[in-house]
Design an enzyme around this catalytic site. Structure first.
Site, PDB file in Angstrom:
ATOM      1  N   THR A   1      12.855 -19.357 -11.575  1.00 21.79           N
ATOM      2  CA  THR A   1      12.981 -17.967 -12.005  1.00 21.79           C
ATOM      3  C   THR A   1      13.853 -17.234 -10.992  1.00 21.79           C
ATOM      4  OG1 THR A   1      11.796 -16.099 -12.995  1.00 21.79           O
ATOM      5  CG2 THR A   1      10.878 -16.958 -10.956  1.00 21.79           C
TER       6      THR A   1
ATOM      7  N   HIS B   1       6.393 -15.383 -14.136  1.00 19.69           N
ATOM      8  CA  HIS B   1       7.152 -14.289 -13.509  1.00 19.69           C
ATOM      9  C   HIS B   1       6.399 -13.006 -13.869  1.00 19.69           C
ATOM     10  CE1 HIS B   1      11.378 -12.575 -12.519  1.00 19.69           C
ATOM     11  NE2 HIS B   1      10.567 -11.538 -12.619  1.00 19.69           N
TER      12      HIS B   1
ATOM     13  N   CYS C   1       8.510  -8.108  -8.707  1.00 21.29           N
ATOM     14  CA  CYS C   1       7.774  -9.077  -9.514  1.00 21.29           C
ATOM     15  C   CYS C   1       7.299 -10.230  -8.614  1.00 21.29           C
ATOM     16  CB  CYS C   1       8.651  -9.659 -10.615  1.00 21.29           C
ATOM     17  SG  CYS C   1       9.299  -8.437 -11.769  1.00 21.29           S
TER      18      CYS C   1
END
Lengths: 164, 195
Positions: free
Chosen positions: A25, A48, A31
């Protein structure tokens, strides 16, 4: 390094891998990129996570990959489906930064640390040990988790490459 | 959507004029794109989630809160510094305090000019907070602007305006991401029924 077995995990998304495959990711800011791994079954999962809790969700159909409290149970469920055992799972995570220092609204500013806390609470609730983390600070991260080795590679602009 | 495009146009027009005055060179601006964009794609307009960019972020407060980003590529930032303040960037891994401060001020002037014209046009009270600067992956930076939308869905309203200095040497983007509850107020202020 060209990888044909790369499994992309988008923002507010999650995915799993079995035996081979590298979960990746990109551009984690506030995040959190959370990985779970059952080394014996060679099953890995990555989420994520964008927001700490689905309590604040106002959307019609809930995207369960987006919130810490819904993504982690879903990740466990999908991994068990591939032969993983919950009691053997170990977690790693990265991200949860505070990208901007003076970003007005306090609640939003603290979202990175809150994402990290919420992920930890969830892991505790499912009795999954967190064995490594690279969280906080003020920079973005891209992460890759290799399902074969269980190694989490973290890249950042300021700090270069780290392995957990 | 056309109305929002016009809003973006006016704001960016003023910002482009401000930049043109600063640089003493013509600055062209492309017609703004106004779209509901999936989160994943928002960083694509500046080269993808992992592209390293320089971003000046301002939170917009007032009647229609939102997030405003002024985004530059590394090359554009170097050129701006050279043209505007005569600084040659020696080490792009580590910008000096002086360089960062100059970039932040440029972003502040342009964003301020963008916002002022929007506020005048819509008659809405919009003011910028203190700017913050970050040099990092576009995905990590822009995701910050999407948190308010994150509670609503997986798409955000993006008003993206790109402008270029005469010889394309300096390319910059304005991303205005109004908070979800701001649309209606903007539409009403402009005398348009909400879609």
């Amino acid at each position: 390094m060209i990888q044909d077995n790369l499994i992309k995990v988008g923002m507010a998304d999650l995915n799993v891998a079995h035996m081979t495959g590298v979960l990746k990711t990109t551009g984690l800011g506030s995040c959190v990129g959370l990985t779970l791994y059952d080394a014996r079954a060679k099953v890995a999962g990555m989420a994520h996570v964008m927001l700490p809790s689905s309590d604040i969700a106002r959307e019609g159909t809930l995207n369960i990959a987006k919130y810490a409290d819904t993504a982690i149970p879903e990740l466990i469920r999908r991994m068990v489906g591939l032969g993983a055992v919950k009691s053997r799972m170990e977690a790693k995570m990265a991200g949860g930064a505070q990208m901007f220092a003076f970003a007005g609204n306090n609640d939003t500013m603290r979202i990175g640390p809150r994402n990290v806390e919420s992920c930890k609470d969830q892991l505790k609730a499912y009795s999954i040990p967190l064995i490594a983390e690279d969280t906080g600070a003020n920079y973005g991260r891209t992460i890759e988790f290799d399902c074969e080795t269980g190694i989490l590679v973290i890249r950042s602009v300021q700090q270069g490459v780290k392995e957990l | 959507m056309d109305v929002l495009k016009e809003v973006g146009n006016i704001g960016a027009g003023h910002a482009a004029t401000a930049l043109s005055k600063l640089l003493d060179k013509p600055v062209d601006m492309l017609v703004p794109k106004v779209r509901m964009v999936p989160f994943e794609e928002i960083a694509d307009s500046v080269g993808g989630s992992e592209q390293i960019v320089i971003a000046i972020f301002l939170r917009v407060v007032g009647e229609t809160p939102g997030n405003l980003f002024f985004i530059l590529t590394q090359d554009s930032a170097k050129r701006l510094l050279k043209n505007l303040v005569g600084l040659d960037v020696v080490d792009e891994e580590n910008y000096s305090e002086m360089e960062l401060s100059a970039l932040s001020e440029i972003g502040n002037i342009l964003a301020g000019s963008y916002l002022t014209s929007l506020a005048d046009f819509t008659n809405l009270n919009m003011s910028p907070t203190v700017p913050s600067l970050a040099i990092d992956m576009a995905g990590a930076i822009l995701s910050y602007g999407l948190l308010q939308f994150g509670q609503m869905g997986d798409q955000a309203l993006l008003i993206d305006t790109k402008f270029l200095e005469g010889n394309d040497a300096v390319e910059g983007h304005f991303f205005l991401i109004p908070d979800p509850e701001s649309f209606e107020k903007i539409f009403i202020a402009l005398g348009v029924h909400t879609p």
